[in-house]
Motif scaffolding. Structure first.
Motif, PDB file in Angstrom:
ATOM      1  N   SER A  94     -28.216 -14.787 -16.976  1.00  0.00           N
ATOM      2  CA  SER A  94     -26.950 -15.229 -16.029  1.00  0.00           C
ATOM      3  C   SER A  94     -25.892 -15.717 -16.926  1.00  0.00           C
ATOM      4  CB  SER A  94     -27.322 -15.986 -14.985  1.00  0.00           C
ATOM      5  OG  SER A  94     -27.827 -17.318 -15.208  1.00  0.00           O
ATOM      6  N   GLU A  95     -24.705 -15.421 -16.640  1.00  0.00           N
ATOM      7  CA  GLU A  95     -23.280 -15.928 -17.520  1.00  0.00           C
ATOM      8  C   GLU A  95     -22.381 -16.325 -16.322  1.00  0.00           C
ATOM      9  OE1 GLU A  95     -23.429 -15.983 -20.598  1.00  0.00           O
ATOM     10  OE2 GLU A  95     -25.271 -14.819 -21.404  1.00  0.00           O
ATOM     11  N   ILE A  96     -21.385 -16.881 -16.708  1.00  0.00           N
ATOM     12  CA  ILE A  96     -20.043 -17.209 -16.032  1.00  0.00           C
ATOM     13  C   ILE A  96     -19.029 -16.306 -16.176  1.00  0.00           C
ATOM     14  CG2 ILE A  96     -20.993 -19.692 -15.959  1.00  0.00           C
ATOM     15  CD1 ILE A  96     -18.300 -20.246 -18.052  1.00  0.00           C
ATOM     16  N   SER A  97     -19.352 -15.275 -17.302  1.00  0.00           N
ATOM     17  CA  SER A  97     -18.181 -14.179 -17.558  1.00  0.00           C
ATOM     18  C   SER A  97     -18.695 -12.791 -17.787  1.00  0.00           C
ATOM     19  CB  SER A  97     -17.361 -14.812 -18.868  1.00  0.00           C
ATOM     20  OG  SER A  97     -16.566 -13.580 -18.965  1.00  0.00           O
ATOM     21  N   ALA A  98     -18.340 -11.914 -17.181  1.00  0.00           N
ATOM     22  CA  ALA A  98     -18.826 -10.474 -17.393  1.00  0.00           C
ATOM     23  C   ALA A  98     -18.665  -9.914 -18.727  1.00  0.00           C
ATOM     24  CB  ALA A  98     -17.954  -9.344 -16.534  1.00  0.00           C
ATOM     25  N   VAL A  99     -17.545 -10.689 -19.533  1.00  0.00           N
ATOM     26  CA  VAL A  99     -17.675 -10.377 -21.058  1.00  0.00           C
ATOM     27  C   VAL A  99     -19.037 -10.571 -21.832  1.00  0.00           C
ATOM     28  CG1 VAL A  99     -16.436 -10.886 -23.319  1.00  0.00           C
ATOM     29  CG2 VAL A  99     -15.301 -10.964 -21.077  1.00  0.00           C
ATOM     30  N   PHE A 100     -19.669 -11.429 -21.391  1.00  0.00           N
ATOM     31  CA  PHE A 100     -21.140 -11.845 -22.085  1.00  0.00           C
ATOM     32  C   PHE A 100     -22.115 -11.292 -21.852  1.00  0.00           C
ATOM     33  CE2 PHE A 100     -18.628 -15.892 -21.981  1.00  0.00           C
ATOM     34  CZ  PHE A 100     -18.235 -15.863 -23.204  1.00  0.00           C
ATOM     35  N   ALA A 101     -21.905 -10.210 -20.684  1.00  0.00           N
ATOM     36  CA  ALA A 101     -22.984  -9.656 -20.086  1.00  0.00           C
ATOM     37  C   ALA A 101     -23.015  -8.066 -20.552  1.00  0.00           C
ATOM     38  CB  ALA A 101     -23.180  -9.616 -18.561  1.00  0.00           C
ATOM     39  N   ASN A 102     -23.646  -7.702 -21.554  1.00  0.00           N
ATOM     40  CA  ASN A 102     -23.174  -6.364 -21.766  1.00  0.00           C
ATOM     41  C   ASN A 102     -24.211  -5.318 -21.580  1.00  0.00           C
ATOM     42  OD1 ASN A 102     -22.291  -4.069 -23.441  1.00  0.00           O
ATOM     43  ND2 ASN A 102     -22.981  -4.790 -25.601  1.00  0.00           N
ATOM     44  N   ILE A 103     -24.116  -4.522 -20.622  1.00  0.00           N
ATOM     45  CA  ILE A 103     -25.040  -3.427 -20.026  1.00  0.00           C
ATOM     46  C   ILE A 103     -24.527  -2.300 -20.446  1.00  0.00           C
ATOM     47  CG2 ILE A 103     -25.500  -4.933 -18.104  1.00  0.00           C
ATOM     48  CD1 ILE A 103     -23.928  -2.963 -16.383  1.00  0.00           C
ATOM     49  N   ALA A 104     -23.467  -1.701 -21.057  1.00  0.00           N
ATOM     50  CA  ALA A 104     -22.993  -0.520 -21.283  1.00  0.00           C
ATOM     51  C   ALA A 104     -21.842  -0.830 -22.286  1.00  0.00           C
ATOM     52  CB  ALA A 104     -22.200   0.219 -20.014  1.00  0.00           C
ATOM     53  N   ALA A 105     -21.686   0.477 -23.175  1.00  0.00           N
ATOM     54  CA  ALA A 105     -20.577   0.457 -24.192  1.00  0.00           C
ATOM     55  C   ALA A 105     -19.271   0.327 -23.412  1.00  0.00           C
ATOM     56  CB  ALA A 105     -20.837   1.515 -25.026  1.00  0.00           C
ATOM     57  N   ASP A 106     -18.188  -0.188 -24.191  1.00  0.00           N
ATOM     58  CA  ASP A 106     -16.965  -0.177 -23.501  1.00  0.00           C
ATOM     59  C   ASP A 106     -16.149   1.320 -23.044  1.00  0.00           C
ATOM     60  OD1 ASP A 106     -16.683  -2.753 -24.079  1.00  0.00           O
ATOM     61  OD2 ASP A 106     -15.396  -2.644 -25.903  1.00  0.00           O
ATOM     62  N   GLU A 107     -16.607   2.220 -23.525  1.00  0.00           N
ATOM     63  CA  GLU A 107     -16.385   3.411 -23.111  1.00  0.00           C
ATOM     64  C   GLU A 107     -17.196   4.078 -21.953  1.00  0.00           C
ATOM     65  OE1 GLU A 107     -18.688   4.024 -26.518  1.00  0.00           O
ATOM     66  OE2 GLU A 107     -17.035   3.077 -26.492  1.00  0.00           O
ATOM     67  N   ASP A 108     -18.218   3.726 -21.890  1.00  0.00           N
ATOM     68  CA  ASP A 108     -19.106   4.031 -20.695  1.00  0.00           C
ATOM     69  C   ASP A 108     -18.633   3.806 -19.591  1.00  0.00           C
ATOM     70  OD1 ASP A 108     -20.737   4.956 -22.832  1.00  0.00           O
ATOM     71  OD2 ASP A 108     -22.326   3.281 -22.396  1.00  0.00           O
ATOM     72  N   MET A 109     -18.973   4.819 -18.504  1.00  0.00           N
ATOM     73  CA  MET A 109     -18.602   4.851 -16.992  1.00  0.00           C
ATOM     74  C   MET A 109     -19.778   3.903 -16.455  1.00  0.00           C
ATOM     75  SD  MET A 109     -16.949   8.359 -15.874  1.00  0.00           S
ATOM     76  CE  MET A 109     -18.844   9.287 -15.693  1.00  0.00           C
ATOM     77  N   VAL A 110     -19.094   3.318 -15.320  1.00  0.00           N
ATOM     78  CA  VAL A 110     -20.061   2.450 -14.622  1.00  0.00           C
ATOM     79  C   VAL A 110     -19.843   2.893 -13.056  1.00  0.00           C
ATOM     80  CG1 VAL A 110     -20.403   0.497 -15.974  1.00  0.00           C
ATOM     81  CG2 VAL A 110     -18.325   0.534 -14.401  1.00  0.00           C
ATOM     82  N   ILE A 111     -20.675   2.549 -12.153  1.00  0.00           N
ATOM     83  CA  ILE A 111     -20.591   2.780 -10.753  1.00  0.00           C
ATOM     84  C   ILE A 111     -20.327   1.378 -10.176  1.00  0.00           C
ATOM     85  CG2 ILE A 111     -21.547   3.615  -8.854  1.00  0.00           C
ATOM     86  CD1 ILE A 111     -21.825   6.055 -10.242  1.00  0.00           C
ATOM     87  N   LEU A 112     -19.335   1.178  -9.314  1.00  0.00           N
ATOM     88  CA  LEU A 112     -19.072  -0.232  -8.750  1.00  0.00           C
ATOM     89  C   LEU A 112     -19.143  -0.211  -7.347  1.00  0.00           C
ATOM     90  CD1 LEU A 112     -18.162  -3.290  -8.726  1.00  0.00           C
ATOM     91  CD2 LEU A 112     -15.884  -2.124  -8.922  1.00  0.00           C
TER      92      LEU A 112
END
Length: 172
Positions: A94-112
């Motif tokens: 767990s983190e307080i910022s999404a910047v610290f939680a790396n689940i994909a590369a910057d150019e990868d697509m995500v489903i929100l």
């Protein structure tokens, strides 16, 4: 990267392993949701918070509230995925910022999947479930095969709408 840049801390960012999906997902609870639940659970009325300092960390009581919210979210995810796939959710970090939680590369697509909360006409924050596209790509055919279309079944749609309206009348 666009999603991460749009998020302002503090957030309850929960890095989540959803078995059998590949990789990790995010379960993000906006701080406004946490504070509204805290107010409500201790007898107050949920109310919008004007601003929260970006570097603020959650207190142990707020962490306990987050844990309960995340537990409900995981159970709801399990129920919603049940027709397609049996899943198990586990918080790995767990983190307080999404910047610290790396689940994909910057150019990868995500489903929100965003769930917005409100009360008394006020926006009370959101809950996001973020899946890397790559983790869902492997089960794409399974998901696609389970989609049922209702084309040509107008009577069924009308019956469903009538039943829904009748059920809503029963809710206090």
């Amino acid at each position: 990267s666009e999603y991460v840049q749009s998020m302002t801390p503090p957030l309850a960012v929960n890095v989540t392993k959803i078995e059998p999906l590949r990789g990790e997902c995010l379960c993000i609870v906006h701080s406004q949701v946490v504070f509204s639940c805290l107010d409500n659970w201790f007898g107050g009325a949920p109310r919008p918070v004007a601003s929260v300092p970006a570097g603020r960390v959650f207190t142990p009581t707020e962490d306990a509230v987050i844990e309960r919210i995340v537990g409900v979210i995981y159970q709801s995810l399990k129920e919603s995925w049940a027709p397609f796939l049996t899943i198990e959710c586990e918080r790995t970090n767990s983190e307080i910022s999404a910047v610290f939680a790396n689940i994909a590369a910057d150019e990868d697509m995500v489903i929100l999947n965003r769930f917005e909360t409100s009360g008394g006409g006020e926006n009370l924050g959101f809950i996001d479930i973020v899946y890397p596209y790559a983790s869902l790509k492997l089960i794409r055919e399974l998901l696609r095969s389970r989609i049922q279309t209702t084309s040509g079944n107008e009577q069924s749609d009308n019956d469903w709408a009538k039943n829904l309206l009748a059920s809503l009348d029963e809710v206090p």
